[in-house]
Design an enzyme around this catalytic site. Structure first.
Site, short mmCIF file in Angstrom:
data_model
loop_
_atom_site.label_atom_id
_atom_site.label_comp_id
_atom_site.label_asym_id
_atom_site.label_seq_id
_atom_site.Cartn_x
_atom_site.Cartn_y
_atom_site.Cartn_z
CG HIS A 82 -3.83 -9.26 -1.04
ND1 HIS A 82 -3.15 -8.43 -0.19
CD2 HIS A 82 -3.44 -10.52 -0.70
CE1 HIS A 82 -2.40 -9.14 0.63
NE2 HIS A 82 -2.55 -10.41 0.34
CD GLN A 115 1.76 -7.13 0.58
OE1 GLN A 115 1.31 -7.45 1.66
NE2 GLN A 115 2.89 -6.46 0.46
CG ASN A 116 -0.89 -1.68 -3.39
OD1 ASN A 116 -0.91 -2.04 -2.21
ND2 ASN A 116 -0.09 -0.76 -3.86
CB ILE A 117 -7.05 -4.23 -4.40
CG1 ILE A 117 -7.41 -3.11 -3.40
CG2 ILE A 117 -6.68 -5.51 -3.64
CD1 ILE A 117 -8.75 -3.30 -2.72
CG ASP A 118 -3.69 0.74 -6.27
OD1 ASP A 118 -3.08 0.17 -7.19
OD2 ASP A 118 -3.10 1.26 -5.30
CB ALA A 136 -0.93 -0.02 1.20
CB CYS A 138 -25.40 -15.39 -12.76
SG CYS A 138 -25.17 -13.62 -13.00
N PRO A 181 -4.80 6.07 0.97
CG PRO A 181 -6.61 6.26 2.45
CD PRO A 181 -6.21 6.45 1.02
CG ASP A 182 -0.24 3.22 4.67
OD1 ASP A 182 -1.00 3.78 5.49
OD2 ASP A 182 1.00 3.26 4.78
CG PHE A 183 -4.50 -1.64 5.57
CD1 PHE A 183 -5.53 -0.87 5.06
CD2 PHE A 183 -4.51 -3.01 5.32
CE1 PHE A 183 -6.54 -1.44 4.30
CE2 PHE A 183 -5.52 -3.59 4.57
CZ PHE A 183 -6.53 -2.81 4.06
NE ARG A 184 -0.85 -4.06 9.48
CZ ARG A 184 -1.39 -4.61 8.38
NH1 ARG A 184 -1.08 -4.15 7.18
NH2 ARG A 184 -2.23 -5.62 8.50
CG ASN A 206 8.37 0.29 4.17
OD1 ASN A 206 7.58 0.18 3.24
ND2 ASN A 206 7.99 0.28 5.44
CB ILE A 222 8.66 4.14 -2.60
CG1 ILE A 222 9.29 3.24 -3.64
CG2 ILE A 222 7.16 4.25 -2.77
CD1 ILE A 222 8.96 1.78 -3.48
P1 CNA Z 1 0.56 -1.50 5.23
O1 CNA Z 1 0.57 -2.55 6.25
O2 CNA Z 1 -0.37 -0.36 5.38
O3 CNA Z 1 2.07 -0.95 5.15
C1 CNA Z 1 2.43 0.11 4.33
C2 CNA Z 1 3.92 0.38 4.57
O4 CNA Z 1 4.37 1.31 3.61
C3 CNA Z 1 4.22 0.98 5.95
O5 CNA Z 1 5.34 0.31 6.50
C4 CNA Z 1 4.55 2.45 5.64
O6 CNA Z 1 5.54 2.98 6.49
C5 CNA Z 1 5.09 2.35 4.25
N1 CNA Z 1 4.86 3.54 3.43
C6 CNA Z 1 3.73 4.30 3.34
N2 CNA Z 1 3.88 5.23 2.40
C7 CNA Z 1 5.13 5.08 1.91
C8 CNA Z 1 5.86 5.75 0.90
N3 CNA Z 1 5.35 6.77 0.22
N4 CNA Z 1 7.12 5.33 0.64
C9 CNA Z 1 7.67 4.29 1.32
N5 CNA Z 1 7.02 3.62 2.29
C10 CNA Z 1 5.75 4.01 2.55
O7 CNA Z 1 0.32 -2.10 3.76
P2 CNA Z 1 0.79 -3.51 3.16
O8 CNA Z 1 0.63 -3.38 1.70
O9 CNA Z 1 2.06 -3.96 3.71
O10 CNA Z 1 -0.36 -4.45 3.74
C11 CNA Z 1 -1.01 -5.27 2.93
C12 CNA Z 1 -2.49 -4.91 2.73
C13 CNA Z 1 -2.78 -3.45 2.54
C14 CNA Z 1 -2.90 -5.55 1.46
O11 CNA Z 1 -3.86 -6.51 1.72
C15 CNA Z 1 -3.50 -4.45 0.58
O12 CNA Z 1 -4.59 -4.91 -0.18
C16 CNA Z 1 -3.92 -3.42 1.54
N6 CNA Z 1 -4.13 -2.06 1.01
C17 CNA Z 1 -4.04 -1.78 -0.33
C18 CNA Z 1 -4.25 -0.50 -0.79
C19 CNA Z 1 -4.13 -0.21 -2.26
O13 CNA Z 1 -4.51 -1.05 -3.08
N7 CNA Z 1 -3.59 0.95 -2.63
C20 CNA Z 1 -4.55 0.52 0.12
C21 CNA Z 1 -4.66 0.21 1.48
C22 CNA Z 1 -4.44 -1.08 1.91
#
Ligand code: CNA
Length: 240
Positions: free
Chosen positions: A120, A102-105, A23, A131, A32-35, A213, A231
């Site tokens: 994912h 792992q993104n779905i976007d 993410a 159907c 937005p990401d998750f964590r 990261n 990134i």
């Molecule tokens: P996460 O757990 O939210 O981790 C994201 C990581 O990226 C964190 O460690 C952040 O510090 C780091 N981070 C955030 N922005 C930046 C940046 N600009 N440059 C470098 N590092 C950055 O997300 P993961 O992908 O690890 O977790 C997996 C989940 C999140 C999957 O199942 C996804 O489907 C799900 N997700 C996807 C989306 C999307 O499709 N864009 C959005 C939100 C969540």
């Protein structure tokens, strides 16, 4: 030597690069990401985000699922950023063999990448659970409330892997194939805490591992180079 030059050198030397991302790759596109601090898991909803995004919850409470999914995830899908664009460029140059995300976007495909392994699934594919009729992301976005099938009025669901569901075997096997045959692995924008996705990187057996990261990850000790910066900025500075 500065880290950008080091990474550029590794990319020049490599013949088969794989990018493994999450993410964090799309936060610079406004999704937005998750964590992260401002990620979806830090917000207060009626239920915890992990609960809403589970298979059990989806089938029991599709209204609440879609309310969250539409307003907090798919509403933000917009444009690729310099990371997506640079990775597509590396593929065109014959250097990058696969993006595993792992993104779905769908932003990697929007940027022009063709070999994208979506661990994912994708919010761009949706189907009727009865159907099987396919629907676009636009259809889901435009429908008020829960999207239903035009043919049989059953529930339409996104082709994404919800918590409690398994990853597709063909997706796992193509990821393993890509990871076990590349010489440079770049991991970026992922907390590496979601399994089994995170375990896949154990199949990497090549020369160099790079981690880009913002925060520390559990795999930092494995990396030959760690860049703790946004990134998109890193890929912009690489000027590929
Ligand atoms: P996460 O757990 O939210 O981790 C994201 C990581 O990226 C964190 O460690 C952040 O510090 C780091 N981070 C955030 N922005 C930046 C940046 N600009 N440059 C470098 N590092 C950055 O997300 P993961 O992908 O690890 O977790 C997996 C989940 C999140 C999957 O199942 C996804 O489907 C799900 N997700 C996807 C989306 C999307 O499709 N864009 C959005 C939100 C969540």
């Amino acid at each position: 030597m500065d880290k950008i030059r080091l990474l550029r050198g590794m990319i020049e030397k490599a013949d088969r690069i794989v990018f493994f991302g999450g993410a964090g790759v799309s936060t610079e596109s406004g999704i937005p990401d998750f964590r992260s601090d401002k990620g979806l898991y830090s917000k207060k909803y009626k239920y915890p985000a992990e609960t809403i995004l589970s298979s059990r919850f989806f089938y029991k409470n599709p209204e609440d699922f879609y309310d969250f999914y539409k307003t907090s995830i798919i509403a933000y899908i917009s444009k690729p950023n310099p990371s997506h664009i640079a990775l597509a460029q590396l593929e065109r140059q014959g250097k990058l063999t696969a993006v595993i995300t792992q993104n779905i976007d769908g932003l990697h495909q929007m940027a022009g990448s063709s070999n994208v392994i979506e661990l994912h699934g994708s919010s761009h594919r949706n189907y009727c659970i009865n159907c099987g009729k396919n629907y676009s992301l636009d259809y889901v976005k435009k429908t008020e409330g829960v999207p239903r099938c035009e043919l049989c009025n059953s529930l339409v669901r996104p082709d994404v892997v919800l918590y409690g569901e398994s990853l597709k075997p063909e997706v796992l096997s193509s990821s393993i194939e890509a990871l076990s045959t590349c010489d440079l692995l770049i991991i970026g924008g992922t907390s590496l805490v979601v399994y089994p996705a995170a375990a896949l990187i154990e199949y990497f057996n090549g020369e160099k591992l790079v981690l880009i990261n913002k925060e520390h990850t559990s795999k930092d000790n494995y990396a030959d180079l760690i860049i703790r910066r946004p990134i998109g900025e890193v890929f912009s500075e690489l000027n590929l």
